[in-house]
Design a protein around this motif. Structure first.
Motif, PDB file in Angstrom:
ATOM      1  N   ASP A   4       0.854  -1.190   0.000  1.00  0.00           N
ATOM      2  CA  ASP A   4       0.000   0.000   0.000  1.00  0.00           C
ATOM      3  C   ASP A   4       0.888   1.238   0.000  1.00  0.00           C
ATOM      4  OD1 ASP A   4      -1.881   1.947   0.267  1.00  0.00           O
ATOM      5  OD2 ASP A   4      -2.742   1.200   2.145  1.00  0.00           O
ATOM      6  N   LYS A  49       0.023   4.374   0.232  1.00  0.00           N
ATOM      7  CA  LYS A  49      -0.511   5.501   0.988  1.00  0.00           C
ATOM      8  C   LYS A  49      -0.137   5.382   2.462  1.00  0.00           C
ATOM      9  CE  LYS A  49      -4.490   5.910  -2.123  1.00  0.00           C
ATOM     10  NZ  LYS A  49      -5.965   5.886  -2.234  1.00  0.00           N
ATOM     11  N   GLU A  75      -2.569   9.996   7.371  1.00  0.00           N
ATOM     12  CA  GLU A  75      -2.249  11.425   7.474  1.00  0.00           C
ATOM     13  C   GLU A  75      -1.344  11.724   8.661  1.00  0.00           C
ATOM     14  OE1 GLU A  75      -5.464  14.134   7.234  1.00  0.00           O
ATOM     15  OE2 GLU A  75      -6.381  13.180   5.489  1.00  0.00           O
ATOM     16  N   ARG A 127       2.327  11.138   7.559  1.00  0.00           N
ATOM     17  CA  ARG A 127       2.911  11.860   6.438  1.00  0.00           C
ATOM     18  C   ARG A 127       3.778  13.013   6.932  1.00  0.00           C
ATOM     19  NH1 ARG A 127      -2.498  12.791   2.918  1.00  0.00           N
ATOM     20  NH2 ARG A 127      -3.043  10.601   2.551  1.00  0.00           N
ATOM     21  N   PHE A 146       4.831   9.482   1.165  1.00  0.00           N
ATOM     22  CA  PHE A 146       4.147   8.216   0.894  1.00  0.00           C
ATOM     23  C   PHE A 146       5.077   7.056   1.251  1.00  0.00           C
ATOM     24  CE2 PHE A 146       6.088   9.669  -3.091  1.00  0.00           C
ATOM     25  CZ  PHE A 146       6.807   8.556  -3.501  1.00  0.00           C
ATOM     26  N   LEU A 165      -1.042   8.011  -6.506  1.00  0.00           N
ATOM     27  CA  LEU A 165      -1.033   8.773  -5.258  1.00  0.00           C
ATOM     28  C   LEU A 165      -1.482  10.210  -5.511  1.00  0.00           C
ATOM     29  CD1 LEU A 165       2.385   7.487  -3.898  1.00  0.00           C
ATOM     30  CD2 LEU A 165       0.190   7.168  -2.738  1.00  0.00           C
ATOM     31  N   ARG A 166      -1.720  10.926  -4.414  1.00  0.00           N
ATOM     32  CA  ARG A 166      -2.080  12.348  -4.495  1.00  0.00           C
ATOM     33  C   ARG A 166      -1.084  13.192  -3.716  1.00  0.00           C
ATOM     34  NH1 ARG A 166      -6.915  14.093  -6.470  1.00  0.00           N
ATOM     35  NH2 ARG A 166      -8.483  12.490  -6.871  1.00  0.00           N
TER      36      ARG A 166
END
Length: 298
Positions: A192, A194, A197, A200, A206, A227-228
């Motif tokens: 994964d 991600k 939050e 991060r 990430f 990803l963003r």
């Protein structure tokens, strides 16, 4: 659907959709080694046109996209010196043709023989976006006195923008396919990518351990737009007044404050596997700037 109650307040909600075909793509190579012929050795002789190097179709109309959005809108028409517009959009934008590279899109297809591998979130996809704009005439010092001529008649404006961060694609810094492919190649995805939050940071946006270099002579399985990046929050403010010098001569003073609160809107992390800064955010969008202007008209 819309509803307009009293006091010039307009409320509206709706749904938007768009389907597009034959979108212009980046240059598409037609001299890539077919995936079933990948391997060591002289790859040039395994090209469809071995007598040439790169053979490309310039901007072929092969792209497709779909867009769906729900929106809410409220608007106050001008009254008592105030007007404002607020708009929120929840949307999803999917395409199979690369968007502008500044958003972290790869720029071209990874495998010209399997363009479906590039069907994913568009580089222009913004999942959540809220915009508020307003103009207000300050009510102070209204009248015909000298004080009101100097301190009255000021107009203020504000523009607030808050939106989700853009998608970006993790690519490989090296090409071991021996295929003469045109687009950026992607690594293998083994976990994964991600991070929660709470985990991060600018030094690790990430899960970099979720990617590994692909085996030689094949394409990686990591998807496009996997990803963003960080979201954007910005407030712009303006101040305006027109001074009547004579009946003919007028002076307009304008002050504009971009990113008024100097909020740091970070850029994308480094997303090329193999570079030292992989996963690290080291840049940001423009900081606060102030612009003052004076115009004389007659």
């Amino acid at each position: 659907m819309q509803h307009e109650p009293r006091e010039n307040l307009l409320l509206e909600a709706g749904y938007l959709a768009n389907l597009s075909h034959h979108l212009t793509a980046g240059d598409l190579t037609i001299n890539q080694v077919p995936p079933d012929r990948l391997g060591p050795g002289n790859a040039q002789v395994r090209r469809p046109f071995p007598q040439f190097s790169n053979v490309s179709v310039v901007n072929p109309p092969v792209g497709n996209s779909t867009y769906h959005a729900l929106y809410l809108k409220t608007e106050k028409r001008y009254a008592a010196g105030l007007t404002f517009l607020a708009h929120y959009t929840f949307s999803k934008f999917i395409d199979d043709v690369a968007s502008f590279s500044e958003y972290g899109d790869p720029g071209s297809y990874m495998d010209a023989y399997n363009r479906r591998l590039d069907k994913s979130l568009s580089g222009n996809d913004v999942r959540h976006r809220a915009v508020i704009s307003a103009v207000y005439e300050l009510p102070f010092f209204r009248g015909q006195s000298a004080l009101s001529a100097l301190l009255g008649g000021w107009k203020t404006g504000v523009l607030v923008n808050s939106q989700s961060g853009p998608p970006f694609t993790v690519s490989n810094s090296s090409n071991t396919t021996n295929a003469f492919s045109a687009g950026a190649l992607r690594p293998d995805l083994v976990g994964d990518p991600k991070l929660p939050e709470t985990e991060r940071t600018l030094g690790r946006w990430f899960n970099t351990d979720a990617f590994r270099p692909r085996a030689p002579f094949r394409f990686g399985n990591s998807p496009r737009s996997v990803l963003r990046g960080p979201g954007i929050n910005n407030v712009d403010f303006s101040l305006l007044k027109i001074f009547s010098i004579t009946e003919r001569w007028k002076a307009e003073f304008r002050g504009e404050f971009f990113n008024l609160f100097n909020h740091t809107n970070f850029g994308l992390p480094a997303h090329s596997l193999g570079v030292p800064a992989f996963g690290i955010i080291s840049g940001a969008r423009a900081s606060r700037s102030i612009q003052l202007g004076l115009r004389i008209s007659f």
